[in-house]
Design an enzyme around this catalytic site. Structure first.
Site, PDB file in Angstrom:
ATOM      1  CG  HIS A 268      -2.063   0.844   1.285  1.00  4.95           C
ATOM      2  ND1 HIS A 268      -2.421   1.677   0.253  1.00  4.95           N
ATOM      3  CD2 HIS A 268      -2.959   1.103   2.288  1.00  4.95           C
ATOM      4  CE1 HIS A 268      -3.468   2.406   0.612  1.00  4.95           C
ATOM      5  NE2 HIS A 268      -3.814   2.082   1.843  1.00  4.95           N
ATOM      6  CG  HIS A 307      -4.473   0.251  -8.122  1.00  4.67           C
ATOM      7  ND1 HIS A 307      -5.813   0.219  -7.848  1.00  4.67           N
ATOM      8  CD2 HIS A 307      -3.918   1.112  -7.229  1.00  4.67           C
ATOM      9  CE1 HIS A 307      -6.060   1.031  -6.850  1.00  4.67           C
ATOM     10  NE2 HIS A 307      -4.919   1.581  -6.447  1.00  4.67           N
ATOM     11  CG  ASP A 363       2.962   4.131  -4.085  1.00  5.97           C
ATOM     12  OD1 ASP A 363       3.023   5.211  -3.491  1.00  5.97           O
ATOM     13  OD2 ASP A 363       2.128   3.251  -3.827  1.00  5.97           O
TER      14      ASP A 363
HETATM   15  N1  CMC Z   1       4.728  -7.234 -10.082  1.00  5.59           N
HETATM   16  C1  CMC Z   1       4.584  -8.454 -10.663  1.00  5.59           C
HETATM   17  N2  CMC Z   1       3.428  -9.134 -10.739  1.00  5.59           N
HETATM   18  C2  CMC Z   1       2.354  -8.533 -10.233  1.00  5.59           C
HETATM   19  C3  CMC Z   1       2.406  -7.258  -9.623  1.00  5.59           C
HETATM   20  C4  CMC Z   1       3.639  -6.608  -9.570  1.00  5.59           C
HETATM   21  N3  CMC Z   1       3.751  -5.396  -9.017  1.00  5.59           N
HETATM   22  N4  CMC Z   1       1.174  -6.926  -9.194  1.00  5.59           N
HETATM   23  C5  CMC Z   1       0.379  -7.952  -9.523  1.00  5.59           C
HETATM   24  N5  CMC Z   1       1.074  -8.926 -10.132  1.00  5.59           N
HETATM   25  C6  CMC Z   1       0.553 -10.167 -10.670  1.00  5.59           C
HETATM   26  C7  CMC Z   1       0.203 -11.138  -9.549  1.00  5.59           C
HETATM   27  O1  CMC Z   1       1.307 -11.973  -9.236  1.00  5.59           O
HETATM   28  C8  CMC Z   1      -0.929 -11.892 -10.185  1.00  5.59           C
HETATM   29  O2  CMC Z   1      -0.372 -12.812 -11.136  1.00  5.59           O
HETATM   30  P1  CMC Z   1      -1.037 -14.280 -11.330  1.00  5.59           P
HETATM   31  O3  CMC Z   1      -2.417 -14.005 -11.874  1.00  5.59           O
HETATM   32  O4  CMC Z   1      -0.126 -14.971 -12.252  1.00  5.59           O
HETATM   33  O5  CMC Z   1      -1.081 -14.883  -9.950  1.00  5.59           O
HETATM   34  C9  CMC Z   1      -1.676 -10.849 -10.996  1.00  5.59           C
HETATM   35  O6  CMC Z   1      -0.683  -9.870 -11.323  1.00  5.59           O
HETATM   36  C10 CMC Z   1      -2.834 -10.197 -10.250  1.00  5.59           C
HETATM   37  O7  CMC Z   1      -2.310  -9.609  -9.051  1.00  5.59           O
HETATM   38  P2  CMC Z   1      -3.011  -9.650  -7.636  1.00  5.59           P
HETATM   39  O8  CMC Z   1      -1.948  -9.812  -6.599  1.00  5.59           O
HETATM   40  O9  CMC Z   1      -4.129 -10.653  -7.650  1.00  5.59           O
HETATM   41  O10 CMC Z   1      -3.624  -8.213  -7.575  1.00  5.59           O
HETATM   42  P3  CMC Z   1      -4.198  -7.501  -6.293  1.00  5.59           P
HETATM   43  O11 CMC Z   1      -5.324  -6.674  -6.742  1.00  5.59           O
HETATM   44  O12 CMC Z   1      -4.476  -8.466  -5.203  1.00  5.59           O
HETATM   45  O13 CMC Z   1      -2.966  -6.606  -5.801  1.00  5.59           O
HETATM   46  C11 CMC Z   1      -1.433  -4.835  -5.606  1.00  5.59           C
HETATM   47  C12 CMC Z   1      -2.821  -5.263  -6.108  1.00  5.59           C
HETATM   48  C13 CMC Z   1      -1.315  -3.327  -5.740  1.00  5.59           C
HETATM   49  C14 CMC Z   1      -1.299  -5.206  -4.122  1.00  5.59           C
HETATM   50  C15 CMC Z   1      -0.356  -5.553  -6.451  1.00  5.59           C
HETATM   51  O14 CMC Z   1      -0.481  -5.191  -7.809  1.00  5.59           O
HETATM   52  C16 CMC Z   1       1.048  -5.254  -5.950  1.00  5.59           C
HETATM   53  O15 CMC Z   1       1.515  -5.945  -5.030  1.00  5.59           O
HETATM   54  N6  CMC Z   1       1.750  -4.240  -6.529  1.00  5.59           N
HETATM   55  C17 CMC Z   1       3.053  -3.835  -6.039  1.00  5.59           C
HETATM   56  C18 CMC Z   1       2.906  -2.983  -4.793  1.00  5.59           C
HETATM   57  C19 CMC Z   1       2.429  -1.598  -5.116  1.00  5.59           C
HETATM   58  O16 CMC Z   1       2.921  -0.947  -6.020  1.00  5.59           O
HETATM   59  N7  CMC Z   1       1.460  -1.116  -4.326  1.00  5.59           N
HETATM   60  C20 CMC Z   1       0.935   0.246  -4.450  1.00  5.59           C
HETATM   61  C21 CMC Z   1      -0.494   0.265  -4.874  1.00  5.59           C
HETATM   62  S1  CMC Z   1      -1.039   1.882  -5.428  1.00  5.59           S
HETATM   63  C22 CMC Z   1      -0.923   2.923  -4.039  1.00  5.59           C
HETATM   64  C23 CMC Z   1      -1.837   2.551  -2.950  1.00  5.59           C
HETATM   65  O17 CMC Z   1      -3.044   2.771  -3.041  1.00  5.59           O
HETATM   66  O18 CMC Z   1      -1.340   2.078  -1.922  1.00  5.59           O
END
Ligand code: CMC
Length: 429
Positions: A268, A307, A363
């Site tokens: 986050h 996201h 970010d």
């Molecule tokens: N790098 C590589 N793979 C990713 C990433 C990433 N940053 N984000 C998602 N994926 C992949 C994930 O492994 C999954 O792949 P698969 O379908 O093969 O298992 C797929 O994309 C869907 O991801 P998810 O984890 O189900 O998505 P989510 O909605 O649960 O998570 C998130 C959203 C923001 C937590 C995630 O994208 C992430 O961890 N990003 C990196 C951390 C980040 O930049 N966070 C800031 C968010 S924006 C500011 C805020 O509001 O805090």
């Protein structure tokens, strides 16, 4: 006209049910009537991590994740970032309309005159270890504010709610700057009422021996724009924490500290810090392809990408990318910018990221700006928490006024053992 209902058949019993559809949603309490018999509790909705469950109606922030759209109270984020100040936006989030000139003057006066903190708060700060994380110090000192305002949990009268709102928005930069100075072993700088919200924050961070600190206008404005972009983002993890914790009736200082704790995590608001650490580890554009390979192999995450809601370019990231150029014109250019641009270029062409709709989020570029301003990575989540306070408070106030809300208490689906009798210690294997 088609009826706004959903008709479902329970194949266990053959019974049909008609469930109302309101604003594109069904109320999961309507599922409860779907039962196999009088002993059956009724159907529950199961949605770990709230991927498809709305926890509230809200009139504050609108996101269309597929189209990359973000509005605060109906105003596009691009227009607010271009034409408004952070304090105007904070007022908009909290009261629902942009302030008139007179309202802005009064609002600014209130925020400016609540920036001081009790001297005892410096003693808390002094108690932290010299290398304590600034976000942990800020979370703890915001929680400690509740000890100075014990009446905050008692009254929900509007003047009283306004007072807590002024205090939290006003004191957050003061406490954040104190935490920063504590890490450096430097004396705390008191607020300067002649300066703007962000100008004063820069003063409290950076003032040295000069009698009057003069913020660099380009940096002051850049920080103001960054604050606007971070001010609210509907029901994200920390806002959900704010609402959930405050739903118990606790004071807003304790609830804000809980929201900040949720924000601190690397998925986050801690992502900006993690992005910069990642860019430093990658180090050069030549090493970008190898890093992308690691990400695709599941050995690393491309921080600042992806996201839950945006499945398109985060509109905030687009604005920040442009802002970075303006900041680098007055600071030195960031040596890591080329690494970030190359990561983005490769990722946006790569099937792994394209198929998962992973785009840069807020970010990805913000840390480069903070770094250019001379701030250490530990301050990055703090720089997210300060402006988000307005959003948390707007959401808290909306929750207090919402007759549909009560203490947040999710259900669970129990998967543990059936009832059993305990054995005496000696008889257990
Ligand atoms: N790098 C590589 N793979 C990713 C990433 C990433 N940053 N984000 C998602 N994926 C992949 C994930 O492994 C999954 O792949 P698969 O379908 O093969 O298992 C797929 O994309 C869907 O991801 P998810 O984890 O189900 O998505 P989510 O909605 O649960 O998570 C998130 C959203 C923001 C937590 C995630 O994208 C992430 O961890 N990003 C990196 C951390 C980040 O930049 N966070 C800031 C968010 S924006 C500011 C805020 O509001 O805090």
């Amino acid at each position: 006209m088609a009826s706004e209902t959903l008709t479902v058949t329970d194949n266990r019993t053959g019974k049909m049910y008609e469930i109302p559809i309101t604003l594109g949603s069904i109320g999961t309490m309507d599922l409860r009537k779907i039962r196999t018999g009088p002993e059956d509790f009724g159907l529950l909705g199961y949605d770990p991590a709230f991927v498809n469950t709305a926890s509230t109606r809200s009139a504050i922030t609108y996101i269309d994740g597929d189209r990359g759209i973000l509005w605060y109270r109906g105003y596009p984020i691009e227009q607010l970032a271009e034409q408004a100040s952070y304090l105007e936006v904070a007022y908009l989030l909290i009261y629902g309309e942009l302030p008139t000139a007179k309202a802005l003057e009064q609002w600014t006066w209130q925020i400016t005159h609540h920036t001081w903190v009790h001297e005892n708060l410096k003693k808390f700060m002094d108690g932290f270890h010299h290398d304590a994380h600034t976000m942990s110090m800020l979370i703890s000192s915001v929680a400690a504010l509740s000890t100075f305002y014990p009446d905050a949990k008692v009254s929900r009268e509007s003047g009283h709610v306004d007072l807590q709102t002024y205090r939290l928005i006003a004191k957050m930069p003061t406490l954040a700057a104190f935490a920063y100075r504590h890490r450096l072993g430097q004396p705390y700088v008191y607020p300067d009422n002649d300066l703007s919200y962000t100008g004063n924050f820069l003063n409290m961070l950076f003032r040295a021996t000069e009698l009057k600190y003069k913020p660099e206008p380009a940096l002051e404005r850049a920080l103001d724009v960054l604050f606007i972009l971070h001010a609210d983002h509907e029901q994200n993890c920390s806002t959900n924490a704010m609402r959930s914790v405050a739903s118990s009736g606790v004071d807003p200082y304790s609830a804000t500290a809980a929201a900040m704790a949720a924000l601190y995590g690397p998925l986050h608001g801690g992502a900006n810090e993690a992005v910069l650490r990642m860019l430093r580890t990658v180090g050069s554009t030549a090493r970008v392809p190898a890093f992308i390979k690691q990400v695709k192999a599941g050995e690393a995450k491309l921080m600042g990408f992806g996201h839950r809601v945006y499945k398109n370019y985060d509109p905030r990231a687009r604005i920040i990318k442009r802002l970075a150029d303006e900041v680098f014109a007055v600071t030195r250019p960031s040596p890591l910018l080329s690494v970030a641009l190359e990561l983005e270029r490769i990722a946006l062409e790569d099937e792994y990221f394209v198929s998962r709709k992973l785009y840069p989020n807020v970010d990805f570029y913000s840390g480069l700006i903070y770094e250019a301003m001379g701030l250490p990575v530990e301050m990055f989540p703090v720089l997210f928490a300060i402006p988000r306070t307005a959003g948390w408070l707007a959401q808290w106030r909306e929750m207090l006024a919402d007759p549909e809300q009560k203490i947040a208490r999710p259900r669970q689906i129990y998967t543990g053992p059936a009832r059993r009798d305990l054995l005496p210690l000696g008889a257990r294997v």
